[in-house]
Design a protein around this motif. Structure first.
Motif, short mmCIF file in Angstrom:
data_model
loop_
_atom_site.label_atom_id
_atom_site.label_comp_id
_atom_site.label_asym_id
_atom_site.label_seq_id
_atom_site.Cartn_x
_atom_site.Cartn_y
_atom_site.Cartn_z
N UNK A 69 1.48 4.32 7.12
CA UNK A 69 1.97 5.50 7.05
C UNK A 69 3.04 5.38 8.29
N UNK A 70 2.56 4.61 9.38
CA UNK A 70 3.70 4.65 10.36
C UNK A 70 4.84 3.63 10.12
N UNK A 71 4.72 2.41 9.44
CA UNK A 71 5.47 1.55 9.23
C UNK A 71 6.70 1.84 8.27
N UNK A 105 -4.49 10.36 2.00
CA UNK A 105 -6.17 10.44 0.91
C UNK A 105 -5.77 9.41 -0.20
N UNK A 106 -4.43 9.33 -0.66
CA UNK A 106 -4.04 8.41 -1.88
C UNK A 106 -4.23 7.10 -1.36
N UNK A 145 0.82 -1.16 0.12
CA UNK A 145 -0.01 0.03 -0.17
C UNK A 145 0.70 1.23 -0.14
N UNK A 146 1.82 1.44 0.78
CA UNK A 146 2.69 2.45 0.58
C UNK A 146 3.49 2.65 -0.51
N UNK A 147 3.76 1.47 -1.18
CA UNK A 147 4.73 1.72 -2.67
C UNK A 147 3.80 2.32 -3.57
N UNK A 148 2.26 1.84 -3.53
CA UNK A 148 1.43 2.76 -4.21
C UNK A 148 0.96 3.89 -4.01
#
Length: 370
Positions: free
Chosen positions: A318-320, A121-122, A102-105
């Motif tokens: 977001x945290x990781x 938001x993304x 999800x973070x990569x996206x």
């Protein structure tokens, strides 16, 4: 049964293929180049061999324990405590990978297209629509893959064709300059992506044509191998020695496309197709997590878990992973070591124990007959 829907083996193969290829084609070339150099396009081959092994192991386990996933039959094989421990380890690590995906996206969209949009938001939008797909059930997911996977394949083909004028064959020479060792070092990074074929264990119980499950599982691995090798090679042939200096070399290569000063700036089209692939990736992850968690807790329905898992994934992502440096550290350490170890050794261990138990049961039956 937690899931009443049914999908075809082809739909399963398309979901596995799309969920893996989406992020691998973006981030693998740079990581692999730093170790394999100009042989980076050959590094996915050892990883594909491991992936085929996983598919065969899981299919054999499914033959022994039909209508069950690895979360369920691990308890039957090694006992309740051991099985619950194995299931918890797998689910926690899959959650760990889901957050990174999800973070990569979010990082990719933010870096290349929406730099002023808050990351929450993304991430929140893709998580919400992915959760909706999972809530609809496995049949909805299968039909979405019917629609979106051909779009991905068409995008890859267009990229290959349009980049032909910018390809420089000398960029891939010399081949095997330092032997096989750099290729094996490069495969260190691609192992985890290919080993995500373990997810077929969560789809095999719901196939309409189970006898084709192994076939399409292996076919999806070979399509994945061909795509990753092609995209690694294209990035190398276009960017040359600069391949390792970009976070997403393929996107930088696409920026070179310029046909007669008319057909250019195709990044938005590539991005649209890539978002479709990211959508498949996230709903596959969420489905595996929701279904696996429901099976672990012996719940009657996985749907109440879907949206909480999606929300949790956004918060933890977001945290990781605070930045690109942290992501690279994860890729080079935890992901590349722990992931393949878990996804290969656990199915192999379970299959060995299952065979030993089956042999003992057969011996007891023979003694009783005598």
């Amino acid at each position: 049964m937690l899931e009443q829907g049914r999908i075809s083996a082809l739909q399963m193969g398309m979901m596995i293929y799309s969920s893996i290829v989406t992020t691998s084609i973006l981030y693998l070339p740079a990581s692999t180049y730093n170790y394999a150099g100009k042989d980076l396009w050959l590094s996915p081959i050892p990883s594909a061999i491991l992936s085929v092994m996983i598919v065969c192991l899981l299919y054999k386990l499914h033959d022994l324990y039909p209508r069950a996933s690895i979360i369920q039959y691990s308890c039957s094989i090694v006992g309740r405590i051991g099985g619950k421990l194995i299931g918890a380890i797998l689910l926690l690590f899959i959650l760990f990978l889901s957050n990174q995906g999800l973070w990569q996206y979010g990082e990719f969209v933010s870096s290349y297209f929406l730099p002023l949009t808050p990351q929450v938001v993304i991430l929140g939008t893709i998580s919400f629509v992915s959760a909706l797909a999972v809530y609809g059930g496995v049949e909805v997911m299968g039909r979405l893959s019917d629609l979106l996977t051909p779009l991905l394949l068409f995008m890859f083909l267009i990229i290959l064709i349009l980049l032909l004028p910018d390809i420089r064959g000398k960029n891939m020479l010399p081949i095997f300059a330092n032997g096989v060792t750099p290729i094996l070092k490069g495969s260190y990074f691609s192992n985890l992506w290919f080993c995500e074929s373990l997810f077929i264990t969560f789809f095999l119980p719901f196939l309409k044509n189970l006898e084709k499950g192994r076939k399409w599982g292996i076919v999806s691995v070979f399509f994945l191998l061909f795509t990753v090798m092609s995209m690694n090679l294209v990035a190398l042939l276009v960017l040359g020695n600069a391949t390792g200096s970009f976070n997403a070399p393929l996107m930088n290569a696409v920026q070179y496309i310029n046909i007669a000063d008319f057909l250019s700036h195709l990044e938005a089209i590539v991005m649209a197709a890539w978002i479709a692939g990211a959508f498949i990736k996230m709903y596959v992850f969420y489905y595996v997590l929701a279904l696996g968690t429901a099976q672990w807790f012996n719940l009657s329905d996985y749907r109440p878990l879907v949206f909480p898992i999606a929300f949790l994934s956004v918060v933890i992502a977001i945290w990781q992973v605070p930045d690109v440096i942290a992501f690279r550290v994860y890729v080079q350490t935890v992901n590349s070591v722990v992931g393949p170890l878990l996804f290969i050794m656990i199915p192999l261990f379970l299959l060995l124990i299952a065979f030993l138990r089956k042999n003992k049961q057969n011996e007891k039956r023979m003694e009783q007959r005598q």
